[in-house]
Design an enzyme around this catalytic site. Structure first.
Site, PDB file in Angstrom:
ATOM      1  N   ASP A  25       0.826  -1.210   0.000  1.00  0.00           N
ATOM      2  CA  ASP A  25       0.000   0.000   0.000  1.00  0.00           C
ATOM      3  C   ASP A  25       0.862   1.262   0.000  1.00  0.00           C
ATOM      4  OD1 ASP A  25      -2.630   1.367   0.448  1.00  0.00           O
ATOM      5  OD2 ASP A  25      -1.652   1.950   2.315  1.00  0.00           O
TER       6      ASP A  25
ATOM      7  N   GLU B 173       1.269  -0.441  -5.185  1.00  0.00           N
ATOM      8  CA  GLU B 173       0.320   0.649  -5.451  1.00  0.00           C
ATOM      9  C   GLU B 173       1.160   1.924  -5.506  1.00  0.00           C
ATOM     10  OE1 GLU B 173      -3.393   3.193  -3.640  1.00  0.00           O
ATOM     11  OE2 GLU B 173      -1.793   2.403  -2.390  1.00  0.00           O
TER      12      GLU B 173
END
EC number: 2.4.1.18
Length: 719
Positions: free
Chosen positions: A401, A454
Site C-alpha cells: 500500500d 500501489e
C-alpha cells in the site's frame, strides 16, 4: 535483609529494577544459596522440594531465604487461598546467541520465531515464552489476566545489548491475554503496549494481545504451492477480485455480524471461483483497532484480525482458496502506523519505530507515523513480517500500500516541511533500499509469489529486477490508465470525440512496467460514487457504458482487478459498515452485468491472445486509434502460435456498420458482444460471425463489414 540489599529489594517491590533476574530466583552468594521471590498478593511463601522451607518476608510481597537444593516450587498463602506454582526466575533463557546476534544485526528474517508469545515446553515445563524489543526501556514486564495486570510480578530479563527482553512463564496457555508494561527513561511508566509481534488480539475496541499457537492448520494445498508460479507469471491470466471481508456479506439474523473465515472459505471462495477470477485480494486483515481504517492502520502486523476468527481459521480460508485454484493476495501496509497509545508509537518511551522529526515521521494526510526505514531493526521487523505472511499462511502475494508515500520525502508536503536526503534530493533512499530488500527476500525465500506496488507516480523501474536497479516488484497498479479511462467513460458521449486520447495515451507507457489495471475500493468511496453511478446517460445507457468499460478493461493489456460489488453494478458507493446490495441480482440488468464479468474472465483465461502479452509489447497493436469523430477504437491482441483477437469499441450511442481491418482471411467468430441479451443488452450483433475478405483496410491485408452496437465492445477471433 541480611540476604538481600535493601535498595535492590525496594526497587524490585516498586517495579523499577532493571535486572530482576540478577536478584530473583535461586542464586549462589557468599552467604550460601538463596531464593528471592516477589509474590505481591502472598502473606506467606514456601520453597518446596525434597524439603520445605518457609521464606522470610523482607518487604510486602518480597520473600527471601536459604535453599540448598537445585530444584524447587513455590507455595503461597494468603487469607483466601493456598496455591503452588513454578518460579519463572529459576529457569534459564530461551533465546540463544544466534538469535541475539541476528536481532542485533537486523538480519533475523524469521523474527517471529524469536519475538512474540510462543507456546512451548521449556526445561520440562509447558508455558509461554515472551520476548519484545525495547532497547531504551529501564524495565519491561509482561502483564495479563494471569497476573492481575500487575507489572511487578513478571519483570523480564534484558538480553545484553540487543534491546530484547524475555521471560518464560510456566502454566500459561493459548487464549491468555497480555500486554507489555514498560518503564521508559527516568522511570516514566508508559501506556501498556500490545505485542508488536503478537499472533492474536482481543476483539476491538479491547486492545490486549492474545496468546495464539501457530501451525495448527493441516495444509492440503501442496499441488497449488508447487504450480502457483505458472499461475502468477506475466504470461498467465491474472484477474483479481478485491474484497473487504467485513462488508462483503453479513449475517443480519445475528446482529449483522461479518462472516467468519470458515464461512468465507465456502461462500466467498465459491463465489469468486464461479465468476472465474484467478485471485482474491484482501484489504488488510492485519489486526487494527479502528473499523473505519479498513485495516490500513494496523497495530498487530503479525495477527490476522479476530473479527473473522483465529489464526488457524484464516489458514483454512487460504487453503480453501488454493484448493479451488485461487491465489490469495494480502494488502500489506509497511508505510505507516497509527498513533494509538497501545501500538508502536514511542514504544519504549522514545521514537523507536518512527522518526523523531515529524518532518520525516508524521503523515499529515492520515494522522499516522512513518517507519524509520533507515534503522536496521525496524527494517528487519517489516521484512520479517512480509516473509511471515508468505511462509506461515501460504499467501501468494503482497500488494504494498501507498508506495508513492514511501518513495518521496516530500510526499504531500510543502516546501520547508520535509527533510532532503543526504544528496539534497526528495527521494527516500532508505525506503527505496527497504523495498528492494523486501522484494529480494520475498522472491528468494517464497518461490512463485508476486508482489504488487500501489504506486501512483512515474518512479522508474518499479517492476524491474533489483539486480538491474529496479525496486523488484512483480506488478504495479496502472493508476494512469485507471484515471484516464474513468474520466473518459464518465463523459457524455457527445463530448468524447474531444478526449479520444484518454483511451489511447496509455499505449505510450503500457509496457514500461508490468501493470495491473485496477478498479479498486479507492474509486468507489468518499463521495466518488459507484462504477454504475459514474456512467452518463439514462439507466439503460449507464449499463451499456459500464459493460463497455469492463470489456475494454479486460481487452486492454495488463492484468485485471475489480473491487467487490462492481461486478453486478451496485448503485451506491461502498460502505464498509454495511454489506453489498445482493438483492440487486434479482434485477436482469444487474444479473446481466455479473454474467458479463463471468464471461470476460472465462474468455480472458481461455484465450492466450488476451493474456499472454499483457506485459509484452508484441502482444498488442492498434488497427484504428484515430477515429475520434466516431469514438471508435479497434485493436488486436495476439500471442505466439495462437489465434489473434480483434476488439472493436463503439463508444457513442449511435449504432454503426463499418469496415474494419483484420490480419487473416476467412470466418471470424464473435466471441463477445456487450450488447448481448445475456448481459442485459438488446441482442444487436453480427449473428455470431463475420467474413474477412481480401480487401486491404486500416493497414491490414484483409477486412470485413461489421455491425457495431451503440455503447458496446465486440470481440472477434478467426475460426
Amino acid at each position: 535483609m541480611s540476604l538481600i540489599d535493601r535498595s535492590e529489594a525496594e526497587a524490585l517491590v516498586e517495579g523499577r529494577h532493571g535486572d530482576p533476574f540478577s536478584i530473583l530466583g535461586l542464586h549462589r552468594t557468599a552467604k550460601g544459596n538463596r531464593i528471592v521471590a516477589l509474590v505481591p498478593d502472598a502473606q506467606r511463601l514456601w520453597a518446596v522440594g525434597a524439603t520445605e522451607v518457609e521464606l522470610e518476608q523482607v518487604l510486602p510481597g518480597l520473600f527471601c531465604g536459604k535453599w540448598n537444593e537445585p530444584l524447587y516450587r513455590l507455595r503461597a498463602q494468603n487469607a483466601q487461598a493456598t496455591w503452588d506454582f513454578e518460579d519463572p526466575y529459576r529457569l534459564s533463557p530461551v533465546l540463544g546467541s544466534i538469535d541475539e546476534y541476528l536481532i542485533g544485526e537486523g538480519t533475523h528474517h524469521r523474527l517471529w520465531e524469536a519475538l512474540g508469545a510462543h507456546v512451548m515446553t521449556h526445561e520440562g515445563h509447558e508455558g509461554v515464552h515472551f520476548a519484545v524489543w525495547a532497547p531504551n526501556a529501564e524495565r519491561v514486564s509482561v502483564v495479563g489476566n494471569f497476573n492481575s495486570w500487575d507489572g511487578r510480578r513478571h519483570q523480564m530479563r534484558r538480553r545484553g545489548s540487543t534491546g530484547v527482553w524475555e521471560i518464560f512463564l510456566p502454566g500459561l496457555m493459548p487464549g491468555d491475554m497480555y500486554k507489555y508494561e514498560i518503564l521508559g527513561a527516568g522511570g516514566k511508566l508508559l501506556p501498556t503496549k500490545a505485542d508488536p509481534v503478537g499472533f492474536g488480539a482481543e476483539h476491538p475496541p479491547a486492545t490486549a494481545s492474545v496468546v495464539r499457537e501457530l501451525g495448527l492448520h493441516d495444509w492440503g494445498d501442496g499441488l497449488w504451492m508447487k504450480e502457483r508460479a505458472k499461475a502468477q507469471d506475466v504470461h498467465a491470466p491474472v484477474s483479481i477480485y478485491e474484497v473487504h471481508l467485513g462488508s462483503w456479506r453479513r449475517v443480519w439474523e445475528e446482529g449483522g455480524r461479518p462472516l467468519s473465515y470458515y464461512e468465507l472459505s465456502t461462500q466467498l471462495i465459491d463465489y469468486v471461483a464461479d465468476l472465474g477470477f484467478t485471485h482474491v485480494e484482501l484489504l488488510p486483515i492485519t489486526e487494527h483497532p479502528f473499523d473505519g481504517s479498513w485495516g490500513y492502520q494496523p497495530v498487530g502486523l503479525f495477527a490476522p484480525t479476530i473479527r473473522h476468527g483465529r489464526p488457524e481459521e484464516f489458514a483454512a480460508f487460504v487453503d480453501a482458496a488454493h484448493q479451488r485454484g485461487l491465489g490469495v493476495i494480502l494488502d500489506w501496509v509497511p508505510g505507516h502506523f497509527p498513533t494509538d497509545d497501545h501500538g508502536l508509537r514511542r514504544f519504549d518511551g522514545t521514537p523507536l519505530y518512527e522518526h523523531a522529526d515529524p518532518k520525516e515521521g508524521f503523515h499529515r494526510d492520515w494522522n499516522t507515523l512513518i517507519y524509520n526505514f533507515g534503522r536496521r531493526e525496524v527494517a528487519n521487523y517489516l521484512e520479517a513480517n512480509a516473509l511471515f505472511w508468505l511462509e506461515q499462511y501460504h499467501l501468494d502475494g503482497l500488494r504494498v500500500d501507498a508506495v508513492a508515500s514511501m518513495l518521496y520525502r516530500d510526499y504531500s508536503r510543502s516546501e520547508g516541511e520535509w527533510v532532503p536526503n543526504r544528496y539534497g534530493g526528495r527521494e527516500n533512499l532508505e525506503a527505496i533500499e527497504f523495498l528492494k530488500q523486501v522484494n529480494t527476500l520475498a522472491y528468494g525465500k517464497s518461490p512463485g509469489i508476486m508482489t504488487v506496488a500501489e504506486e501512483s507516480t512515474a518512479f522508474p523501474g518499479v517492476t524491474s529486477p533489483v539486480h538491474r536497479g529496479g525496486l523488484g516488484f512483480g506488478y504495479k497498479w496502472n493508476m494512469g490508465w485507471m484515471n484516464d479511462t474513468l474520466r473518459y467513460f464518465s463523459r457524455d458521449p457527445i463530448h468524447r470525440r474531444w478526449h479520444h486520447n484518454e483511451l489511447t495515451f496509455a499505449s505510450s507507457y503500457t509496457y514500461s512496467e508490468n501493470f495491473i489495471l485496477p478498479i479498486s475500493h479507492d474509486e468507489v468511496v468518499h463521495g466518488k460514487g459507484s462504477m454504475i453511478g459514474k456512467m452518463p446517460g439514462t439507466a439503460a445507457e449507464k449499463f451499456a457504458n459500464l459493460r463497455a468499460f469492463y470489456a475494454f478493461q479486460w481487452a486492454h493489456p495488463g492484468k485485471k482487478l475489480l473491487f467487490m460489488g462492481q461486478e453486478f453494478a451496485q448503485w451506491h458507493e461502498w460502505d464498509s459498515g454495511a454489506a453489498l446490495d445482493w438483492a440487486l441480482l434479482d434485477a436482469p440488468l444487474h444479473a446481466g452485468m455479473r454474467n458479463l464479468v463471468r464471461d470476460l474472465n472465462r474468455i480472458y483465461r481461455e484465450t492466450p491472445a488476451l493474456h499472454w502479452g499483457d506485459c509484452e509489447p508484441c502482444g498488442f497493436s492498434w488497427i484504428e486509434a484515430d477515429d475520434a469523430e466516431h469514438s471508435l477504437y479497434i485493436f488486436e491482441r495476439s500471442a505466439p502460435g495462437q489465434r489473434p483477437v480483434v476488439i472493436a469499441a463503439n463508444l457513442t450511442p449511435v449504432e454503426r456498420t463499418t469496415r474494419i481491418g483484420l490480419p487473416v482471411a476467412g470466418s471470424w467468430r464473435e466471441i463477445l458482444n456487450t450488447e448481448s441479451g445475456h448481459y442485459g443488452g438488446a441482442n444487436w450483433g453480427n449473428l455470431g460471425e463475420i467474413i474477412a475478405e481480401e480487401i486491404p483496410w486500416m493497414r491490414r491485408e484483409f477486412s470485413a463489414e461489421v455491425y457495431l452496437p451503440p455503447l458496446a465492445v465486440v470481440m472477434f477471433t478467426p475460426d
